[in-house]
Design a protein around this motif. Structure first.
Motif, mmCIF file in Angstrom:
data_model
loop_
_atom_site.group_PDB
_atom_site.id
_atom_site.type_symbol
_atom_site.label_atom_id
_atom_site.label_comp_id
_atom_site.label_asym_id
_atom_site.label_seq_id
_atom_site.Cartn_x
_atom_site.Cartn_y
_atom_site.Cartn_z
ATOM 1 N N GLY A 76 43.558 35.046 47.222
ATOM 2 C CA GLY A 76 44.753 34.223 47.038
ATOM 3 C C GLY A 76 45.915 34.561 47.943
ATOM 4 N N PRO A 77 47.065 33.931 47.671
ATOM 5 C CA PRO A 77 48.179 33.957 48.631
ATOM 6 C C PRO A 77 48.971 35.264 48.701
ATOM 7 C CG PRO A 77 48.789 32.689 46.668
ATOM 8 C CD PRO A 77 47.354 33.064 46.502
ATOM 9 N N ASP A 78 48.878 36.139 47.705
ATOM 10 C CA ASP A 78 49.676 37.371 47.745
ATOM 11 C C ASP A 78 48.946 38.483 48.483
ATOM 12 O OD1 ASP A 78 51.889 36.387 46.533
ATOM 13 O OD2 ASP A 78 51.298 36.991 44.512
ATOM 14 N N HIS A 79 49.716 39.414 49.041
ATOM 15 C CA HIS A 79 49.103 40.521 49.784
ATOM 16 C C HIS A 79 48.895 41.732 48.879
ATOM 17 C CE1 HIS A 79 49.354 38.515 53.568
ATOM 18 N NE2 HIS A 79 50.647 38.305 53.423
ATOM 19 N N GLY A 80 47.822 42.455 49.152
ATOM 20 C CA GLY A 80 47.622 43.746 48.496
ATOM 21 C C GLY A 80 47.255 43.673 47.023
ATOM 22 N N ILE A 81 46.707 42.549 46.606
ATOM 23 C CA ILE A 81 46.249 42.457 45.211
ATOM 24 C C ILE A 81 44.901 41.740 45.150
ATOM 25 C CG2 ILE A 81 48.563 42.463 44.163
ATOM 26 C CD1 ILE A 81 48.168 39.388 43.744
ATOM 27 N N THR A 82 44.213 41.950 44.038
ATOM 28 C CA THR A 82 42.953 41.237 43.794
ATOM 29 C C THR A 82 43.254 39.951 43.014
ATOM 30 O OG1 THR A 82 42.719 42.574 41.815
ATOM 31 C CG2 THR A 82 41.514 43.310 43.757
ATOM 32 N N THR A 83 42.249 39.101 42.923
ATOM 33 C CA THR A 83 42.424 37.832 42.201
ATOM 34 C C THR A 83 42.876 38.067 40.757
ATOM 35 O OG1 THR A 83 40.745 36.766 43.560
ATOM 36 C CG2 THR A 83 41.200 35.761 41.428
ATOM 37 N N CYS A 84 42.358 39.101 40.130
ATOM 38 C CA CYS A 84 42.714 39.343 38.722
ATOM 39 C C CYS A 84 44.168 39.788 38.564
ATOM 40 C CB CYS A 84 41.763 40.373 38.102
ATOM 41 S SG CYS A 84 41.751 41.965 38.933
ATOM 42 N N GLN A 85 44.803 40.190 39.658
ATOM 43 C CA GLN A 85 46.213 40.613 39.591
ATOM 44 C C GLN A 85 47.164 39.493 40.020
ATOM 45 O OE1 GLN A 85 45.311 43.989 42.222
ATOM 46 N NE2 GLN A 85 46.134 45.327 40.638
ATOM 47 N N LEU A 86 46.582 38.320 40.274
ATOM 48 C CA LEU A 86 47.378 37.170 40.727
ATOM 49 C C LEU A 86 47.828 36.368 39.502
ATOM 50 C CD1 LEU A 86 48.221 35.320 43.164
ATOM 51 C CD2 LEU A 86 45.963 34.254 42.955
ATOM 52 N N TYR A 87 49.103 36.008 39.449
ATOM 53 C CA TYR A 87 49.634 35.286 38.277
ATOM 54 C C TYR A 87 49.942 33.836 38.618
ATOM 55 C CZ TYR A 87 49.650 39.626 35.811
ATOM 56 O OH TYR A 87 49.219 40.781 35.203
ATOM 57 N N MET A 88 49.840 32.981 37.615
ATOM 58 C CA MET A 88 49.998 31.543 37.838
ATOM 59 C C MET A 88 51.419 31.167 38.238
ATOM 60 S SD MET A 88 47.008 30.766 37.722
ATOM 61 C CE MET A 88 47.287 29.087 38.249
ATOM 62 N N ARG A 89 52.394 32.030 37.916
ATOM 63 C CA ARG A 89 53.778 31.743 38.324
ATOM 64 C C ARG A 89 53.926 31.760 39.841
ATOM 65 N NH1 ARG A 89 54.165 36.773 35.564
ATOM 66 N NH2 ARG A 89 54.111 38.526 37.014
ATOM 67 N N ARG A 90 52.926 32.286 40.527
ATOM 68 C CA ARG A 90 52.925 32.337 41.987
ATOM 69 C C ARG A 90 52.745 30.949 42.609
ATOM 70 N NH1 ARG A 90 53.000 32.078 46.529
ATOM 71 N NH2 ARG A 90 52.708 33.639 48.168
ATOM 72 N N PHE A 91 52.217 30.006 41.800
ATOM 73 C CA PHE A 91 51.938 28.664 42.320
ATOM 74 C C PHE A 91 52.994 27.674 41.817
ATOM 75 C CE2 PHE A 91 48.009 31.002 42.030
ATOM 76 C CZ PHE A 91 47.377 30.738 43.238
ATOM 77 N N PRO A 92 53.354 26.678 42.634
ATOM 78 C CA PRO A 92 54.298 25.676 42.145
ATOM 79 C C PRO A 92 53.672 24.810 41.047
ATOM 80 C CG PRO A 92 53.604 25.204 44.411
ATOM 81 C CD PRO A 92 52.950 26.485 44.026
ATOM 82 N N ASP A 93 54.492 24.463 40.074
ATOM 83 C CA ASP A 93 54.011 23.585 38.996
ATOM 84 C C ASP A 93 53.483 22.288 39.610
ATOM 85 O OD1 ASP A 93 53.482 22.672 36.482
ATOM 86 O OD2 ASP A 93 55.543 22.033 36.076
ATOM 87 N N GLY A 94 52.320 21.864 39.138
ATOM 88 C CA GLY A 94 51.741 20.607 39.632
ATOM 89 C C GLY A 94 50.879 20.782 40.873
ATOM 90 N N ALA A 95 50.715 22.001 41.328
ATOM 91 C CA ALA A 95 49.956 22.236 42.571
ATOM 92 C C ALA A 95 48.471 21.915 42.389
ATOM 93 C CB ALA A 95 50.104 23.695 43.012
ATOM 94 N N THR A 96 47.854 21.544 43.497
ATOM 95 C CA THR A 96 46.392 21.428 43.538
ATOM 96 C C THR A 96 45.865 22.715 44.163
ATOM 97 O OG1 THR A 96 46.479 19.031 43.745
ATOM 98 C CG2 THR A 96 44.457 20.103 44.500
ATOM 99 N N ILE A 97 44.961 23.374 43.469
ATOM 100 C CA ILE A 97 44.458 24.676 43.937
ATOM 101 C C ILE A 97 42.952 24.562 44.189
ATOM 102 C CG2 ILE A 97 44.257 27.145 43.409
ATOM 103 C CD1 ILE A 97 46.551 26.777 41.372
ATOM 104 N N THR A 98 42.528 24.974 45.362
ATOM 105 C CA THR A 98 41.108 24.919 45.721
ATOM 106 C C THR A 98 40.489 26.309 45.533
ATOM 107 O OG1 THR A 98 41.562 23.163 47.313
ATOM 108 C CG2 THR A 98 39.482 24.344 47.587
ATOM 109 N N ILE A 99 39.383 26.366 44.814
ATOM 110 C CA ILE A 99 38.761 27.664 44.492
ATOM 111 C C ILE A 99 37.308 27.661 44.970
ATOM 112 C CG2 ILE A 99 38.342 29.342 42.642
ATOM 113 C CD1 ILE A 99 40.311 27.618 40.923
ATOM 114 N N GLU A 100 37.009 28.622 45.840
ATOM 115 C CA GLU A 100 35.659 28.713 46.422
ATOM 116 C C GLU A 100 35.114 30.126 46.285
ATOM 117 O OE1 GLU A 100 35.423 26.802 50.517
ATOM 118 O OE2 GLU A 100 37.577 26.986 50.205
#
Ligand code: SF4
Ligand code: FES
Length: 262
Positions: A76-100
């Motif tokens: 994801g978009p933050d540096h130095g963290i794993t996916t499990c440490q990524l929080y939803m507040r990091r994304f703008p409300d209403g965003a479309t997120i692509t997960i692969e």
């Protein structure tokens, strides 16, 4: 918060895959990315649909199993963290997120977002170990190691084997991973006995598993959740050169790693 998710769905290794769109409503900004996916899966189960397969274990940045490419970036978009440490507040409300899933020849897809990363285990098995005599624990001060050396070794040892470096590299190279493992062991006295043979064996295993060559683009360092430095790739190259010199200087009938003194 509400999100539109484009998630890669694939039934198995030999099946075709495609993006499927899901809506995630009423997501708490304090939720982790994996908790948000848990919520999506709960709704799918309630509706009698197949939940999305994704990997996770510790959920605190230790195990390296939460391997997701989010909007094109491993972890994801933050540096130095794993996916499990990524929080939803990091994304703008209403965003479309692509997960692969991780995409690399050496990491075949098992299902949906889960890939087989056992190639990294086989690279480790080729040389990422030390030989120790079993018995009582060695006294803490028996082997004195300089502070700089210990800290550099610890920096390399913090690699959690997640494979994000491979997923980010256009050549799907595992150089940063191998560099971290080789450097960590080469820096410590416990790693010296197998030092010469280790580097060649791990690089050969890396090639055998289908990982590509390093292109010196540094995408690996940019996405590494443990901020492993590409300087360790320079250490790996030096170790490789050193091993070649040591091996050419050894008597041809000597296979013993204890024969070396360089
Ligand atoms: S070097 Fe970084 S990105 Fe690569 S496997 Fe280790 S922790 Fe993951
Ligand atoms: S689940 Fe273990 S590092 Fe993310």
């Amino acid at each position: 918060m509400n999100f539109t998710l484009r998630i890669w769905r694939q039934k198995g290794a030999n099946e075709g895959g495609r993006f499927v769109t899901y809506e995630a409503h009423d997501v708490n900004p304090g939720m982790s990315f994996l908790e948000m996916l848990d919520g999506v899966n709960q709704k799918l189960l309630v509706n009698g649909e197949e939940p999305v397969a994704f990997e996770h274990d510790c959920r605190e940045g230790i195990c390296g199993s939460c391997s997701l490419v989010i909007d094109g970036i491993p972890h994801g978009p933050d540096h130095g963290i794993t996916t499990c440490q990524l929080y939803m507040r990091r994304f703008p409300d209403g965003a479309t997120i692509t997960i692969e899933p991780w995409r690399a020849k050496a990491f075949p897809i098992i299902k949906d977002l889960v890939v087989d990363r056992s190639a990294l285990d086989r690279v480790m098995r080729a040389g990422g170990y030390i030989s120790v005599n079993t018995g009582g624990a060695v006294d803490g001060n028996a082997l004195l190691i300089g502070k700089d050396q210990a800290e550099t070794a610890m920096d390399a040892a913090s690699c959690i084997g997640c494979g994000a470096c491979v997923a980010a590299c256009k050549n799907a190279s595992a150089m940063l991973f191998v560099a971290a493992k080789v450097s960590h062991l080469a820096l410590l006295p416990q790693g010296k006995p197998e030092r010469t043979g280790r580097v060649g064996a791990m690089i050969e295993a890396m090639d055998r598993e289908g990982f590509g060559s390093c292109g010196n683009q540094y995408e690996c360092e940019a996405v590494c959740p443990k901020r492993i430095s590409v300087r360790f790739i320079a250490t790996l190259n030096r170790e490789y050169l050193r091993a070649g010199i040591v091996e050419s200087a050894l008597p041809s009938d000597s296979e013993s790693p204890h024969a070396e003194s360089v």
